[in-house]
Design a protein around this motif. Structure first.
Motif: not given
Lengths: 311, 293
Positions: A83, A85-87, A94, A130, A138, A142, A145, B119, B122
């Motif tokens: 998880d 992510f760039y919060e 995203f 996010l 989430r 995901k 993407q 990350g 991704f």
């Protein structure tokens, strides 16, 4: 059927520890389930397929291209279990950024983002950061993407985690739609109940080896050491039991107190043909019939048992 | 909030070249920095310095045009801003100090988190390789450095030229332009490689700040001590920040003394070695796995 991913005699060592041991398999269109305990090698296999890791031995190819190459990534969509992510980023940004990274132009990235956000039901909430998303949301982002570039091979690592039961059903519906469109989907999950209905083919993995692969029914049939258990409810249990004992495929018949028969049979599909004949001939009514150990969980338990205690 | 599998649409088309993926990575990194308030504080500090020099140039130009008598007084008071190479070098050096602080705090977010929290998965599932990822990240750090040092210096250079009411300033001071770009390039390349390497190993903000402090505060302090003990100026070469400044001075063509001239080549070697070591340091962190066969 076209092979989308070819894994050829792949081994992966982490120093002295083996993560994957001489694995060969092909991923074709359809839904393939990947089942195994923690540390069995599921993540290693996924990381090799997505090009995150290099095999120590062997080769992984997607559409004939080395999995690690940029060209192969054109055909790959990956929904990792992390998880990270760039919060501060919104879900929409995203997904759009991921599309841009894939090589879409600005306009096309925006269009594709809207398409996949609609597919995963996030259009109306995609502008929130996010950091404010629930686990299920989430997962949807995901997934979005992973689908944004319309890949042929979709690798999903625990995609049902944190998704509510209704969402799970919808997600499984989406996977089936993708399968019907000729996509190859590899789903790693510890939710074995879902695998029963979801996967066309299951890979059972243990200690870096593929224990079995194929449809659940095929694998179940191969397990000769473990006759299938079938429960039959009928008003004439004793009479039916007598008839069935005469069949070669029936190894044992247990008569339960409530008029239920528990059968231990081999080659269950063949047995059903014989059962139909017996029932027609004798005129016995069957109220209910259930194969009780053909689920993914049961097959997995049998396989693990055979692997841990070989004869 | 429900899934709409029926809306699935296949896509077919031409994708852009793979190397263009570096730009979204760089842009995302920059945007992430600009979204956090703490970084705005540091950027404001840099902006303050910029505005001071900007206003000084403007004030001097206005006074010179309207009251030449007062101009001499103003020039004496504000003697640090003269429009010479030194002005821009000192400005970039001061901006660079703020940038180093900014990078120490932003390094974990720009690079460390990708590696620590996974990350990277991704990025690597996209149509790109590790090389593109590294270039993109270096570009984002380099751009951050450029935006706080080179770009403001260029703006000041243009301002000075425009306020001089003649194009002669630009024609006569092309060396300054080369100096700004050269010093900016050295700052961007060195700091981006160094930060990437340190963030790939230290990953979290606190260790990274400590490592950064060691490199830019403790090691220079140690170097100063050694210089005093052994009475040898060569120990000053351990001060990376000073070495970069020396190279910057060289870019502006401002090295006058023989002693500084003697230290120039070793300083260049040290900066190059630091860059090389940084590359060697981050490669295994990015590669994640080694091919045995």
């Amino acid at each position: 059927m076209t092979t989308i991913c070819q894994i050829d005699r792949v081994s992966k060592w982490y120093g002295p520890v083996i993560g994957l041991n001489d694995v060969s398999l092909q991923i074709r269109p359809g839904i393939t389930g990947l089942v195994g305990h923690n540390g069995a090698g599921k993540s290693t296999l996924i990381k090799l397929m997505t090009g995150e890791l290099l095999p120590t031995l062997g080769e992984v190819r997607i559409r004939g291209l080395r999995a690690r190459s940029a060209g192969a990534k054109r055909f790959l969509g990956h929904c990792p279990d992390v998880d990270a992510f760039y919060e501060e980023m919104s879900g929409r940004r995203f997904v759009r950024t991921m599309a841009r990274l894939h090589g879409f132009g600005r306009r096309e990235a925006g269009e594709r983002t809207e398409v996949v956000l609609a597919q995963v039901g996030m259009t109306d909430r995609a502008d929130r950061p996010l950091a404010t998303y629930s686990k299920g949301m989430r997962q949807r982002i995901k997934l979005a993407q992973a689908l944004v570039h319309d890949p042929e091979l979709i690798v999903l690592d625990e995609p049902l985690n944190g998704v509510d039961p209704v969402g799970r059903g919808e997600l499984i519906g989406l996977f089936r739609t993708l399968r019907d469109r000729g996509k190859a989907i590899l789903v790693s999950s510890h939710l074995l109940d879902e695998m029963d209905t979801l996967a066309d083919r299951i890979l059972f993995i243990c200690r870096g080896r593929i224990l079995a692969s194929g449809s659940l029914a095929e694998i179940r049939t191969m397990l000769d050491d473990h006759p299938s258990q079938i429960r039959i409810n009928t008003t004439q249990a004793r009479q039916l039991g007598t008839h069935l004992l005469a069949l070669d495929l029936v190894q044992a018949v247990e008569l339960k107190d409530d008029g239920e028969l528990l059968l231990h049979v081999q080659r269950v599909h063949e047995f059903f043909g014989q059962l139909a004949e017996v029932v027609t001939r004798s005129g016995i009514d069957i109220e209910r019939l259930r194969v009780i150990d053909a689920s993914t969980q049961a097959v997995f338990d049998y396989l693990m048992n055979s692997f841990n205690h070989p004869r | 909030m429900s899934f709409e599998p029926t809306r699935y649409r296949d896509w077919s088309g031409t994708l852009r070249p793979t190397w263009l993926a570096c730009w979204p990575i760089a842009r995302t990194g920059l945007l992430l920095v600009l979204r956090r308030k703490i970084f705005w504080g540091l950027l404001a500090l840099g902006l303050l310095n910029f505005l001071f020099v900007f206003a000084t140039i403007y004030l001097k130009a206005q006074v010179a045009a309207q009251n030449p008598a007062l101009s001499r007084f103003v020039n004496r008071v504000l003697s640090s801003v003269t429009g010479s190479g030194e002005t821009y070098r000192d400005f970039m050096f001061a901006q660079g100090t703020v940038t180093v602080l900014l990078l120490a705090l932003a390094g974990a977010m720009l690079v460390g988190d990708d590696l620590r929290q996974g990350g990277l998965a991704f990025y690597l599932s996209r149509r790109m390789t590790r090389f593109h990822y590294v270039v993109g990240k270096l570009l984002s750090i380099g751009l951050l450095v450029a935006l706080t040092t080179t770009v403001p210096a260029l703006i000041l250079f243009i301002e000075y030229g425009l306020l001089s009411n003649s194009t002669a300033y630009f024609r006569e001071n092309l060396g300054i332009l080369r100096g700004i770009l050269g010093y900016g390039l050295i700052l961007s390349v060195t700091l981006s490689l160094l930060l990437f390497a340190m963030a790939s190993w230290l990953r979290k903000t606190v260790p990274l700040v400590m490592g950064w402090t060691c490199l830019f505060v403790l090691v220079p302090a140690l170097a100063a001590l050694l210089r005093r003990v052994f009475d040898d100026r060569k120990w000053m070469l351990l001060m990376l920040w000073r070495d970069i400044r020396l190279l910057g001075t060289w870019c502006f063509g401002g090295i006058d003394s023989d002693r500084e001239q003697q230290l120039l080549a070793p300083a260049a070697v040290i900066v190059a070695v630091v860059c090389l070591l940084s590359i060697i340091a981050f490669i295994p962190r990015i590669r994640a796995a080694r091919v045995v066969q």
